[in-house]
Design a protein around this motif. Structure first.
Motif, PDB file in Angstrom:
ATOM      1  N   GLN A  97       0.816  -1.199   0.099  1.00 49.03           N
ATOM      2  CA  GLN A  97      -0.115   0.014  -0.017  1.00 49.03           C
ATOM      3  C   GLN A  97       0.820   1.223   0.055  1.00 49.03           C
ATOM      4  O   GLN A  97       0.559   2.243  -0.712  1.00 49.03           O
ATOM      5  CB  GLN A  97      -0.754   0.082   1.175  1.00 49.03           C
ATOM      6  CG  GLN A  97      -2.006   1.070   1.245  1.00 49.03           C
ATOM      7  CD  GLN A  97      -2.860   0.966  -0.042  1.00 49.03           C
ATOM      8  OE1 GLN A  97      -3.287  -0.117  -0.480  1.00 49.03           O
ATOM      9  NE2 GLN A  97      -2.896   1.999  -0.922  1.00 49.03           N
ATOM     10  N   TRP A  98       1.981   1.154   0.935  1.00 46.23           N
ATOM     11  CA  TRP A  98       2.858   2.567   0.804  1.00 46.23           C
ATOM     12  C   TRP A  98       3.354   2.711  -0.647  1.00 46.23           C
ATOM     13  O   TRP A  98       3.510   3.801  -0.868  1.00 46.23           O
ATOM     14  CB  TRP A  98       4.058   2.232   1.990  1.00 46.23           C
ATOM     15  CG  TRP A  98       4.711   3.336   2.051  1.00 46.23           C
ATOM     16  CD1 TRP A  98       4.612   4.236   3.303  1.00 46.23           C
ATOM     17  CD2 TRP A  98       5.896   3.628   1.584  1.00 46.23           C
ATOM     18  NE1 TRP A  98       5.509   5.332   3.048  1.00 46.23           N
ATOM     19  CE2 TRP A  98       6.454   4.867   2.028  1.00 46.23           C
ATOM     20  CE3 TRP A  98       6.826   3.192   0.351  1.00 46.23           C
ATOM     21  CZ2 TRP A  98       7.435   5.530   1.656  1.00 46.23           C
ATOM     22  CZ3 TRP A  98       7.848   3.735   0.057  1.00 46.23           C
ATOM     23  CH2 TRP A  98       8.479   5.068   0.680  1.00 46.23           C
ATOM     24  N   TRP A 130       4.941   1.588  -6.742  1.00 52.49           N
ATOM     25  CA  TRP A 130       4.299   0.474  -7.479  1.00 52.49           C
ATOM     26  C   TRP A 130       4.381   0.633  -8.963  1.00 52.49           C
ATOM     27  O   TRP A 130       4.808  -0.321  -9.683  1.00 52.49           O
ATOM     28  CB  TRP A 130       2.803   0.344  -6.955  1.00 52.49           C
ATOM     29  CG  TRP A 130       2.160  -0.804  -7.406  1.00 52.49           C
ATOM     30  CD1 TRP A 130       1.613  -0.617  -8.789  1.00 52.49           C
ATOM     31  CD2 TRP A 130       1.965  -2.061  -6.988  1.00 52.49           C
ATOM     32  NE1 TRP A 130       0.942  -2.019  -9.155  1.00 52.49           N
ATOM     33  CE2 TRP A 130       1.168  -2.743  -7.985  1.00 52.49           C
ATOM     34  CE3 TRP A 130       2.298  -2.631  -5.745  1.00 52.49           C
ATOM     35  CZ2 TRP A 130       0.603  -4.100  -7.594  1.00 52.49           C
ATOM     36  CZ3 TRP A 130       1.784  -3.838  -5.377  1.00 52.49           C
ATOM     37  CH2 TRP A 130       0.999  -4.625  -6.602  1.00 52.49           C
ATOM     38  N   ARG A 145       2.166   1.681  -3.399  1.00 50.17           N
ATOM     39  CA  ARG A 145       1.033   2.218  -4.216  1.00 50.17           C
ATOM     40  C   ARG A 145       0.987   4.056  -4.161  1.00 50.17           C
ATOM     41  O   ARG A 145       1.109   4.520  -4.908  1.00 50.17           O
ATOM     42  CB  ARG A 145      -0.119   1.608  -3.960  1.00 50.17           C
ATOM     43  CG  ARG A 145      -0.323   0.284  -4.733  1.00 50.17           C
ATOM     44  CD  ARG A 145      -1.640  -0.405  -4.321  1.00 50.17           C
ATOM     45  NE  ARG A 145      -1.980  -1.521  -4.385  1.00 50.17           N
ATOM     46  CZ  ARG A 145      -2.128  -2.412  -5.570  1.00 50.17           C
ATOM     47  NH1 ARG A 145      -2.129  -1.778  -6.701  1.00 50.17           N
ATOM     48  NH2 ARG A 145      -2.165  -3.638  -5.558  1.00 50.17           N
ATOM     49  N   ASP A 146       0.829   4.422  -2.745  1.00 49.86           N
ATOM     50  CA  ASP A 146       0.832   5.621  -2.452  1.00 49.86           C
ATOM     51  C   ASP A 146       1.887   6.645  -2.781  1.00 49.86           C
ATOM     52  O   ASP A 146       1.501   7.743  -3.097  1.00 49.86           O
ATOM     53  CB  ASP A 146       0.533   5.738  -1.020  1.00 49.86           C
ATOM     54  CG  ASP A 146      -0.754   4.885  -0.532  1.00 49.86           C
ATOM     55  OD1 ASP A 146      -1.672   4.554  -1.139  1.00 49.86           O
ATOM     56  OD2 ASP A 146      -1.116   4.650   0.732  1.00 49.86           O
ATOM     57  N   HIS A 147       3.000   5.964  -3.017  1.00 46.04           N
ATOM     58  CA  HIS A 147       4.220   6.732  -3.041  1.00 46.04           C
ATOM     59  C   HIS A 147       4.597   6.553  -4.363  1.00 46.04           C
ATOM     60  O   HIS A 147       5.863   7.031  -4.911  1.00 46.04           O
ATOM     61  CB  HIS A 147       5.181   6.475  -2.152  1.00 46.04           C
ATOM     62  CG  HIS A 147       4.792   7.201  -0.732  1.00 46.04           C
ATOM     63  ND1 HIS A 147       3.922   6.226   0.103  1.00 46.04           N
ATOM     64  CD2 HIS A 147       5.100   8.167   0.013  1.00 46.04           C
ATOM     65  CE1 HIS A 147       3.783   6.980   1.217  1.00 46.04           C
ATOM     66  NE2 HIS A 147       4.393   8.068   1.191  1.00 46.04           N
TER      67      HIS A 147
END
Lengths: 324, 324
Positions: free
Chosen positions: A256-257, A264, A259-261
């Motif tokens: 998730q981290w 990904w 993806r958020d940054h």
């Protein structure tokens, strides 16, 4: 073969179609190759993404027990899990990893799971291509997690890491303070180190090993794709089914981290690029085994064997002919 | 660099010249490559042959202890021994095998011995080329035995087996009747299986393991290059220096039989042929990293990463351009 129909069935999530599709991408026949290419292009259009997890560990660390327990944890949450294996050492006469489905009896009977053993291929490049295409097929078929297992020494780790979103290293508890001969290069690829067999008599050793690796990981240079605290070392017991939920939680948090940054997408772009480069390399090498080059390679090989030319001279002739 | 002078010094058996020559063949620089090629061609003319022995075993079986004890046994007989390492897993940031010369402190101080750790190379192919050329240099320098060590999983075994006259598999005593996850393919390459650590508490286990492997070897198809009774499984203790003389006796007997029956020459011809084929493959792949292809690869790689082309389409473009 009706590639469009097969693609439809794969995208509809039909397991038998998926198995047939993977058999197609594993084939070395030229006509199959063209069909496989069309099939992968066709299914890739639905744009589904799974979490691609690479898992490495030397024989004896409990990889299959871990995959079974971890896979069942995921399917119990309603997630669909595909397991693929990369075992280049099986090239010569069939390998052992995932070769025996009974190793993961419960998981292989789970309707949410799909297990595919390593194919017999002569080249690591051949295994790489097949695995990348199989991953694409599993994603198109709607799997949530694709787990790619590999053995723990050699170049297959690098290859698997190049096609994954997360990379796990599974270890056994070590005696004393030795770091199990794990290569620094492999440690540097790991997002999560899992020390397995943290149960019974081995629990203290597992905790010590975990502490050792946690310390070693802190000494590595911080990678841009890692939030604070990663890569991480944890203990698990696949046998006692302990620590797996925590490990999965860490994997989700890390994914998730990333993806958020933006990591990904960057990683996926890099994975696609590696795929492209590998396709070019394999295509070039494959041309050596096809006419007209095949004949020349055989003739010069015979000359070299007979001592009429040195290996280097003969290679120079072929390369000059190709304008390389 | 004066290649002719360096070749002279290598052929005169000067260790420092040999070390410099190997450094040259390890270099990836284009001008060094041309010099390395000239050097190898030059020294190969003296036609000396060493016994090329490949040695494989996973971390922990006692490879370095074995090499030290075995090497000292040979040098005590007046034989000159070179030890090279092949460790493709060290690609990323330096490996561990032979990295630390203190692992073989006595042997490395022996004037009849020459030890060379594994180079850091990105590709197994690069390691292969360097090792073949290093073997040729050691032979020209008058070494009687060239021992090539590799780690026990993956494709490096196949590569080492393709450049050796004899192939040894070193194992540790196994608990129970498990066959240590040794791949059938690796067993099929072995001329001699040595179960190490046959001393103290582990001796009974070592004997059981040896019997298990002797049984397994009997199940394999007989190879034309083997006399009756080969491949063979023996126990040794590198630590207690036991069984090494017997093992060396078996190696000599096998090598002599192969010389007498034409298999030695056939094997050398095949080794040369593998070398030629590998040179062609590496030459082809190297062209991708040089202009004009390098620029194209980068451009298309960026496109693929951005999703403008699929990996397969982009690879097809490059290969079409090359007429492959």
């Amino acid at each position: 073969m009706d590639v469009t129909a097969l693609a439809q069935s794969v995208k509809a999530g039909e397991r038998r179609a998926l198995a047939r599709a993977i058999t197609l991408v594993e084939s070395a026949r030229e006509d199959h190759r063209a069909q496989a290419r069309a099939l992968v292009a066709e299914v890739a259009r639905n744009g589904r993404q799974a979490l691609r997890i690479g898992l490495s560990g030397t024989p004896g660390v409990g990889k299959s027990t871990f995959i079974e327990a971890f896979g069942l944890l995921l399917t119990a949450q309603g997630l669909r899990v595909a397991v693929l294996a990369v075992d280049p050492s099986s090239a010569r006469s069939g390998g052992s990893i995932l070769g025996d489905k009974t190793r993961m009896e419960r998981l292989s009977r789970d309707p949410l799971a799909f297990i595919r053993p390593s194919p017999s291929q002569t080249h690591l490049g051949g295994v790489a291509r097949r695995t990348r295409e199989a991953v694409a097929l599993c994603e198109a078929a709607g799997f949530d997690v694709v787990l790619i297992e590999t053995v723990g020494v050699g170049q297959s780790e690098t290859m698997v890491a190049e096609m994954c979103d997360l990379f796990l290293l599974l270890l056994a508890p070590a005696g004393g303070d030795e770091l199990q001969g794990v290569k620094r290069g492999i440690m540097e690829m790991a997002d999560l180190i899992l020390v397995n067999k943290a149960d019974g008599d081995l629990k203290p050793a597992a905790l010590r090993t975990q502490a050792d690796y946690a310390g070693a990981l802190r000494l590595l240079r911080r990678r841009p794709q890692d939030p604070e605290g990663f890569p991480k070392a944890l203990t698990v017991s696949a046998l006692a089914e302990q620590g797996l939920k925590d490990a999965w939680g860490e994997m989700q948090a890390l994914a998730q981290w990333r993806r958020d940054h933006g990591h990904w997408d960057r990683s996926r772009a890099l994975q696609a690029r590696h795929w492209f480069e590998e396709e070019v390399r394999q295509g070039l090498l494959a041309s050596l085994t096809r006419d007209p080059l095949r004949g020349l390679m055989q003739k010069l090989g015979t000359d070299v064997g007979a001592g009429l030319r040195t290996p280097d001279e003969a290679a120079g002739e072929v390369l000059a002919l190709l304008g390389r």
